[in-house]
Design an enzyme around this catalytic site. Structure first.
Site, short mmCIF file in Angstrom:
data_model
loop_
_atom_site.label_atom_id
_atom_site.label_comp_id
_atom_site.label_asym_id
_atom_site.label_seq_id
_atom_site.Cartn_x
_atom_site.Cartn_y
_atom_site.Cartn_z
N GLU A 23 0.82 -1.21 0.00
CA GLU A 23 0.00 0.00 0.00
C GLU A 23 0.86 1.27 0.00
O GLU A 23 0.38 2.35 -0.31
CB GLU A 23 -0.92 0.03 1.22
N TYR A 55 -16.84 25.42 -3.41
CA TYR A 55 -16.56 23.99 -3.25
C TYR A 55 -15.64 23.45 -4.34
O TYR A 55 -14.96 22.45 -4.12
CB TYR A 55 -17.83 23.16 -3.10
N GLU A 75 -6.56 7.84 9.35
CA GLU A 75 -6.73 8.92 10.32
C GLU A 75 -5.86 10.12 9.96
O GLU A 75 -6.28 11.27 10.09
CB GLU A 75 -6.39 8.43 11.73
N LYS A 101 -11.67 3.53 2.41
CA LYS A 101 -10.79 2.74 1.53
C LYS A 101 -11.72 1.80 0.77
O LYS A 101 -12.45 1.00 1.37
CB LYS A 101 -9.77 1.97 2.36
#
Length: 122
Positions: A23, A55, A75, A101
């Protein structure tokens, strides 16, 4: 503190984020939801983009941070996105960021794994 919020749902990014060795070298898909608390009454009354948080600019800044940096934990990615959102416009009072994920590396049938955090302007 206002209850109004600008909501961005389902922003897709491809990022390096994960604790496993593979990863750290192979980017993978993530989906982000972002709620930004801000007083939307001025823009509701004026119908003027200058009176609200753009935005499009927020999405571009979030994508740049998520895709341009590397994270071990979701996190940490969520924290970085929250910082970007709060710094994007001084009218932002708080932000809630959810990171999912889309291909969690577990043997079980798990559609997503993720975190949700809320941060307030200091």
């Amino acid at each position: 503190m206002t209850e109004d919020c600008l909501r961005l749902k389902g922003l897709r990014v491809t990022a390096l984020c994960g604790a496993l060795a593979e990863e750290r070298v192979r980017a993978q898909p993530f989906e982000l939801d972002v709620d930004i608390g801000a007083d939307l009454a001025p823009s509701g009354g004026s119908d003027d983009l200058g009176d609200t948080i753009d935005y499009g600019e927020v999405c571009a800044a979030v994508c740049a941070a998520a895709e341009g940096e590397q994270f071990t934990l979701m996190e940490a990615m969520a924290q970085r996105v929250a910082e970007v959102c709060l710094n994007a416009d001084q009218r932002a009072q708080w932000v809630t960021v959810e990171v999912r994920k889309l291909r969690p590396p577990v043997p079980q049938q798990l559609s997503t794994s993720g975190v949700r955090i809320t941060r307030h302007r200091q």
